[in-house]
Design an enzyme around this catalytic site. Structure first.
Site, PDB file in Angstrom:
ATOM      1  N   VAL A  23      -4.843  14.353   1.623  1.00 54.80           N
ATOM      2  CA  VAL A  23      -5.910  14.455   0.645  1.00 54.80           C
ATOM      3  C   VAL A  23      -7.155  14.990   1.337  1.00 54.80           C
ATOM      4  O   VAL A  23      -7.529  14.518   2.417  1.00 54.80           O
ATOM      5  CB  VAL A  23      -6.224  13.089  -0.004  1.00 54.80           C
ATOM      6  CG1 VAL A  23      -7.345  13.226  -1.027  1.00 54.80           C
ATOM      7  CG2 VAL A  23      -4.982  12.542  -0.669  1.00 54.80           C
ATOM      8  N   ASP A 131       2.961   0.842 -10.802  1.00 49.83           N
ATOM      9  CA  ASP A 131       2.527   0.389  -9.472  1.00 49.83           C
ATOM     10  C   ASP A 131       1.073  -0.065  -9.507  1.00 49.83           C
ATOM     11  O   ASP A 131       0.288   0.252  -8.619  1.00 49.83           O
ATOM     12  CB  ASP A 131       2.716   1.499  -8.435  1.00 49.83           C
ATOM     13  CG  ASP A 131       2.684   0.964  -7.001  1.00 49.83           C
ATOM     14  OD1 ASP A 131       2.954  -0.243  -6.815  1.00 49.83           O
ATOM     15  OD2 ASP A 131       2.395   1.738  -6.078  1.00 49.83           O
TER      16      ASP A 131
END
Length: 561
Positions: A23, A131
């Site tokens: 990222v 999640d």
């Protein structure tokens, strides 16, 4: 990624990296808005793996809600694939709970309310998160919360194919058996996280998968540890049977607001937000923009077609990207932490040979077969032997000094014989003395130290050695160059200080001038501490330089699974 970057954005710095993706913080060129770009870096040539990454973008593209980190666009090219996401200027709920312990009931209710609103928007679009946990909830500087990381999301009703994926501490009973994706499992996980906000601990504390599964499926809901006014919400949201949980999420949300107002007054939400903002401000050093300015509202025309055919490549080698998704009217410069948390401690275990739906999840997930011990999912170089060193950098001993000040020998005098050579035989004239070749001046001494740039660590939050769930090792990388010494001849090492003692270990050459080393398996500190890590480089002449300092947080306790 071979240097490929999404066009239209200027990279600023790397935020993190894991087994499947990295990222980067970047700026949208047309508007100046900061964004987070998640690049697919592992198995990028694997079409099935890339399809998972593409599916994550497709699911996110249909969701536009203030309680969810927005997707701006998905880009594919021959060089790789990337998802451009909203940044959130704040911290994860996990960071807040670790640093400050349980929240007030009003703050916990605010987090649950924002989460239910975001989950409701996702469910309305047919998406199940699967999640939900504190790592995937971001708290902004204003005290609001956003939901992130849809890496293993699936359409409502989609079969898991026998695979069980999620984070065991927050998984609903039916999720353990591989049931089809259902909004009820998200509601269960959100309520379990609500419990942790109230108490500082997950609802169940089993130390292995078998025990956790048994607790989630059969153990009573430990509502007695929570404040009495909210115990009914816990019983409803964590009901063992999915059909007994309030659904859809908006139904549970209405019940929450009724309970909160009755127990804590009509201004409960304002007080909850204010407290969350105060707590976030105490962690401002962890913000992507510590001064609180994460960028302003900027209009952009990012065209995203619902289905764009692959581009026709020309004769050049430049990658031609294809951009897919849904049209956006604006890029909002808010924060970064949550769009993609790479290298976290999520777990995935499979009932079959292959995990399903892990895709390009932003956390590195460890595939486990029931009964095996979890390990960190972040690949790192094996840490070297830790040895104490002095505070000053250790410099290689320089080699023999290069002679200086020597010049060419005088004409007619050879280095071997300093006297003239004259023949006396007969009348033959003496041979003309032959001058020796001039000696070149010695090069000036090497006094320029190497350059150390782009020092980074990933992940930047570690559990101490022996913890079963969270990452216990980090990879430290740096770009090192020297004007005379080849990269392979440079001596590069990382130095860090833990509890007033300095340690040093070598780093290896990865490629080009990039070096990497492992930092991990650290002893449990007396209190959570930030470890300063620097990279030192020494060239063949003994010149040493030190790069920028990065910080790795070492917690004094283990991350819950």
């Amino acid at each position: 990624m071979s240097g490929w970057q999404v066009s239209g954005y200027t990279p600023v710095r790397r935020l993190g990296a894991g087994a499947s993706g990295s990222v980067e913080l970047a700026v949208h060129d047309a508007t100046g808005t900061p964004v987070a770009i998640k690049y697919l870096t592992a198995r990028s040539d694997d079409e099935l793996f890339r399809a998972d990454f593409r599916d994550e973008a497709r699911l996110l593209a249909d969701i536009d809600d203030p309680h969810i980190c927005r997707l701006y666009e998905y880009v594919e090219a021959s060089g790789g694939a990337a998802i451009v996401m909203e940044l959130v200027n704040g911290v994860s709920l996990r960071q807040m709970l670790r640093a400050q312990g349980p929240t007030t009931p009003e703050s916990a209710l605010c987090v649950l309310k924002g989460s239910l609103a975001g989950l409701g928007a996702a469910h309305a679009r047919g998406v199940v998160h699967r999640d939900y946990k504190p790592e995937n909830v971001l708290v902004t500087a204003e005290g609001t919360s956003k939901l992130a990381d849809f890496g293993i999301a699936m359409p409502v009703g989609a079969a898991s194919g026998g695979s069980v994926t999620g984070t065991p501490r927050y998984m609903a009973p039916e999720q353990w058996s591989g049931a089809p994706a259902s909004p009820a499992c998200d509601i269960y996980a959100a309520t379990a996280t609500f419990f942790e906000c109230l108490t500082g601990h997950p609802p169940y504390d089993g130390r292995d998968l078998a025990t956790l599964r048994r607790q989630h499926v059969r153990a009573p809901i430990p509502t007695d540890r929570a404040p009495r006014p909210v115990q009914g919400l816990l019983r409803d949201g964590m009901a063992k049977r999915p059909d007994e949980r309030p659904q859809p999420a908006q139904v549970f949300l209405a019940s929450l607001e009724e309970v909160a107002a009755a127990a804590y007054g009509d201004d409960w939400e304002e007080r909850g937000w204010r407290e969350l903002a105060r707590r976030a401000a105490l962690l401002a050093a962890l913000f992507p923009f510590p001064n609180g300015t994460g960028g302003g509202m900027s209009v952009a025309s990012t065209a995203l077609a619902a289905s764009t055919p692959p581009p026709v490549a020309d004769d050049s080698d430049a990658p031609v990207p294809r951009r897919t998704g849904r049209a956006r009217a604006a890029l909002v410069g808010t924060g970064l932490v949550a769009a993609m948390l790479v290298g976290g401690a999520g777990l995935s275990y499979a009932a079959k040979d292959e995990p399903v739906g892990a895709g390009a999840a932003t956390e590195a997930r460890t595939e486990l077969t029931a009964g095996t011990a979890p390990t960190s999912g972040v690949p790192v170089a094996p840490p070297g032997t830790v040895t104490p060193t002095p505070d000053e950098p250790v410099v290689d001993s320089p080699g023999p000094a290069t002679p200086t000040g020597t010049g060419p020998a005088p004409t007619g005098i050879t280095p071997a014989d300093p006297s003239p050579s004259v023949s006396r035989t007969g009348d033959a004239p003496a041979p003309t003395p032959v001058p020796s070749p001039p000696t070149s001046p010695a090069p000036p001494p090497d006094t320029t130290a190497p350059t150390v740039d782009r020092v980074a660590a990933s992940p930047t939050e570690l559990d101490p050695s022996g913890c079963p769930f969270g990452p216990t090792a980090s990879t430290v990388t740096a770009l090192v160059a020297d004007d005379r010494t080849d990269p392979g001849q440079l001596r590069v090492r990382l130095r860090y200080t833990l509890e007033k003692r300095s340690y040093e270990q070598s780093m290896g050459l990865l490629r080009g001038g990039q070096f990497g080393g492992g930092l991990g398996d650290l002893p449990r500190p007396g209190a959570t501490t930030r470890i300063p890590v620097t990279v030192l480089a020494t060239d063949a002449a003994g010149n040493t330089t030190t790069g920028a300092t990065v910080y790795v947080t070492l917690y004094s306790f283990c991350t819950p699974g």
